[in-house]
Design a protein around this motif. Sequence first.
Motif, PDB file in Angstrom:
ATOM      1  N   TRP A  90      -5.747  -2.995  12.295  1.00 31.05           N
ATOM      2  CA  TRP A  90      -4.993  -1.766  12.546  1.00 31.05           C
ATOM      3  C   TRP A  90      -5.258  -1.181  13.926  1.00 31.05           C
ATOM      4  O   TRP A  90      -4.537  -0.277  14.352  1.00 31.05           O
ATOM      5  N   ARG A 173      -2.229   8.712   6.217  1.00 32.41           N
ATOM      6  CA  ARG A 173      -2.053   7.459   5.491  1.00 32.41           C
ATOM      7  C   ARG A 173      -1.755   7.650   4.009  1.00 32.41           C
ATOM      8  O   ARG A 173      -1.227   6.758   3.363  1.00 32.41           O
ATOM      9  N   ALA A 261       8.474   4.241   6.644  1.00 26.92           N
ATOM     10  CA  ALA A 261       7.403   3.619   7.418  1.00 26.92           C
ATOM     11  C   ALA A 261       7.825   3.435   8.872  1.00 26.92           C
ATOM     12  O   ALA A 261       7.043   3.682   9.800  1.00 26.92           O
ATOM     13  N   ASP A 273       5.185  -6.434   6.824  1.00 29.98           N
ATOM     14  CA  ASP A 273       3.867  -6.741   6.276  1.00 29.98           C
ATOM     15  C   ASP A 273       3.590  -5.863   5.060  1.00 29.98           C
ATOM     16  O   ASP A 273       3.190  -6.341   3.987  1.00 29.98           O
ATOM     17  N   MET A 274       3.822  -4.575   5.202  1.00 25.67           N
ATOM     18  CA  MET A 274       3.527  -3.640   4.121  1.00 25.67           C
ATOM     19  C   MET A 274       4.462  -3.826   2.925  1.00 25.67           C
ATOM     20  O   MET A 274       4.018  -3.803   1.769  1.00 25.67           O
ATOM     21  N   TYR A 278       3.299  -4.911  -0.864  1.00 25.66           N
ATOM     22  CA  TYR A 278       3.578  -4.198  -2.111  1.00 25.66           C
ATOM     23  C   TYR A 278       4.289  -5.107  -3.110  1.00 25.66           C
ATOM     24  O   TYR A 278       3.967  -5.114  -4.307  1.00 25.66           O
TER      25      TYR A 278
END
Length: 319
Positions: A90, A173, A261, A273-274, A278
């Motif tokens: 990150w 976050r 996002a 990616d996120m 999920y």
Amino acid sequence: MTITQDPTAPLVAVVGATGAQGGSVIKALAESNKPYRIRGFTRDSTKPASQQLVAQGVEMHTISLVLANLKSVFDAFAGANMVFLVTNFWEHLDAERETAEAKMMIDAAKAAGVDRIVWSGLPDYSKLSGGKYTHVVHFDGKAAVAEYGRRSGVPFVDVQAGYYASNLLSPGRTPIKGRTDGAFAIRVPVSPTTSLPVFDAERDYGLYVRHVLEAPVLPDGAEVRTGEYLTMAEMALQISQATGKRVVVEQIPMEQYEKEAAAKGLPPHVVLDMSDGYNSVSEFGYYGGKTSPSVEGLARTPISFSEFAKTADWTKVLV
């Protein structure tokens, strides 16, 4: 037991000494009844967290663990008997860079002649999903490093981190948002019945690393999984019970999640990616159906999420 400078004690090199995981490792080793010398790596030895470690007897080594500093990185590991390695995707959002730097650290540890390497890894979602979700680069990159480490010839264990409970407390976050009816919603693109292995990384990650480092026979090549499996709904309930606030899970469409996002400034490859992450967790599980390990053999029982919720400061989130 306090950290020692006795030259007969094993020297443990800890990457990310002032971070959540590295700091937890140092704390766990400092609480052991076995003596350790500890060398902590940091990019800024002047910051308070670093100075606090110096006061505890940690040898703080200032270094940036990047490829441009290859020789200095190899020198930094010299003399170490055991190492804990971690990277932070990150910081730069570059999986190729993260993987290259981690492999460099493994090479440096091997050149130093260490007895044990503990790597902070994550599952390979491309493999666990059978190739269905291939964009979770911040997981797959760490999994590629673990494969490299297992081939290094140095005894190697991959201690995988579950979902950070502290993520829920960070205003930037957290998925927790206030609702107009006075309740609070954990807004996620998965079902309330989706499970995550949640844990307090700052307090407890080091317990697992210490257990590996102190094992009479290192489980070479093994994966150690951390966390307490709870559904999203169970997490919401336990936050409610701890705070007296009504907290629920609100499943939002993936398209909406991706849009939000992107609006936060995340680049497209990280949004993908996120969302793939999920989807993979929802369909195949965080660890791909593998269970979290038992706590048998740890120096103490990890903090439960219920205990975390009762002691955490929710004032910046539940507002």
